[in-house]
Design an enzyme around this catalytic site. Sequence first.
Site, mmCIF file in Angstrom:
data_model
loop_
_atom_site.group_PDB
_atom_site.id
_atom_site.type_symbol
_atom_site.label_atom_id
_atom_site.label_comp_id
_atom_site.label_asym_id
_atom_site.label_seq_id
_atom_site.Cartn_x
_atom_site.Cartn_y
_atom_site.Cartn_z
ATOM 1 N N ASP A 172 -25.256 1.300 40.161
ATOM 2 C CA ASP A 172 -26.465 2.295 40.306
ATOM 3 C C ASP A 172 -26.496 2.996 38.649
ATOM 4 O O ASP A 172 -27.285 3.680 38.396
ATOM 5 C CB ASP A 172 -26.063 3.478 41.318
ATOM 6 C CG ASP A 172 -26.806 3.205 42.809
ATOM 7 O OD1 ASP A 172 -27.788 2.862 42.683
ATOM 8 O OD2 ASP A 172 -26.294 3.852 43.753
ATOM 9 N N GLN A 188 -24.898 5.449 48.963
ATOM 10 C CA GLN A 188 -26.225 5.962 49.156
ATOM 11 C C GLN A 188 -26.308 7.382 49.104
ATOM 12 O O GLN A 188 -25.440 8.183 49.865
ATOM 13 C CB GLN A 188 -27.023 5.187 50.527
ATOM 14 C CG GLN A 188 -28.501 5.849 50.647
ATOM 15 C CD GLN A 188 -29.260 5.232 49.622
ATOM 16 O OE1 GLN A 188 -28.816 3.671 49.253
ATOM 17 N NE2 GLN A 188 -30.364 5.690 49.232
ATOM 18 N N LYS A 192 -32.389 -2.864 50.718
ATOM 19 C CA LYS A 192 -31.441 -3.259 49.592
ATOM 20 C C LYS A 192 -30.736 -4.488 50.127
ATOM 21 O O LYS A 192 -30.590 -5.731 49.716
ATOM 22 C CB LYS A 192 -30.458 -2.230 49.217
ATOM 23 C CG LYS A 192 -30.933 -1.120 48.277
ATOM 24 C CD LYS A 192 -29.800 0.213 48.151
ATOM 25 C CE LYS A 192 -30.540 1.105 47.406
ATOM 26 N NZ LYS A 192 -29.959 2.462 47.150
HETATM 27 N N1 GUN Z 1 -30.546 7.923 46.878
HETATM 28 C C1 GUN Z 1 -32.000 7.832 46.209
HETATM 29 N N2 GUN Z 1 -32.191 7.020 45.224
HETATM 30 C C2 GUN Z 1 -30.784 6.304 45.172
HETATM 31 C C3 GUN Z 1 -30.258 5.342 44.366
HETATM 32 O O1 GUN Z 1 -31.021 4.599 43.410
HETATM 33 N N3 GUN Z 1 -29.010 5.015 44.667
HETATM 34 C C4 GUN Z 1 -28.213 5.789 45.601
HETATM 35 N N4 GUN Z 1 -26.739 5.418 45.706
HETATM 36 N N5 GUN Z 1 -28.686 6.594 46.243
HETATM 37 C C5 GUN Z 1 -30.013 7.098 46.229
#
Ligand code: GUN
Length: 293
Positions: free
Chosen positions: A119, A96, A52
């Site tokens: 998100d 996350q 990211k």
């Molecule tokens: N863990 C797995 N996929 C995601 C996501 O799209 N966002 C976040 N914050 N954690 C994740």
Amino acid sequence: MKLIDGKKIAEDIRSEIAIEVRKMLDADHKAPHLVAILVGEDEASQTYVASKEKDCHEVGFISTVYKLSATTTEETLLKTIDFINNDEEVDGLIVQLPLPKHISTNTVIQHIHPEKDVDGFHPQNTGRMMAGMPAFLPATPFGIVELLKRSGIETEGKNCVIIGRSNIVGTPMSVLLSRNANPGNCTVTICHSKTPDIKKYTQQADILIVAVGKPHFVKSDMVKQGAVVIDVGVHRVPSETTKSGFKLIGDVDFDDVARKCSFITPVPGGVGPMTRVSLLINTLKSAKKEIYP
Ligand code: GUN
């Protein structure tokens, strides 16, 4: 059979975003700023957050990562979120997942300011999505909608079967594809672990979206001739043919299924890059105040 090249489509979108960022900077606006909080040492999470960060830099965003130890208390995490919620320089905040067991995921998600929840996990954003109002959409379903659109796949009137009912993929996917929009207007069925004889449903699918979390779960006898198959799964499995000794495979047995499909996403290079780029789209929308003017 046509391969849906998610890697290429995501690259195109990143180029479009980079142009938008350049325009913002030229207009004396600051660059979009995404903050990610990583709690603990989970290896996959570390890799995702690093990706990211790399994506942000590629399009000209500002990226900040807060790394907190696995023993961080919920209180400390919530205070960190408060601090970022109140920082006017920050457009998007993600925590996350998964979080260590002593921290409540729901409490944390609800603590993120909905206007920074890029998100799309906060109940305010899921509620707004359900109501057809402007909302930050969760990255994977949003990425799949974009893949369908940019691949010219007609969805109206089609039977769509989704395997998996998670809050972040299956359930929002069903909302986005059944709503009165384009892409949308599908008749959607959600299958899950308690569905007897899943094949009975998947064989009827014009569009089959697989987010079941089981390597090579979908075989050719489950798929209708000419179907569009979208594979959300990613599994790292041992391999004798790669230098690393591992390879990535999906929830769909690609070599078996591909010949029956009109379109199919590969793993890697299908849904994954689209999930990543969706977060950038949401962060740009946040910086431009498009969802919450
Ligand atoms: N863990 C797995 N996929 C995601 C996501 O799209 N966002 C976040 N914050 N954690 C994740």
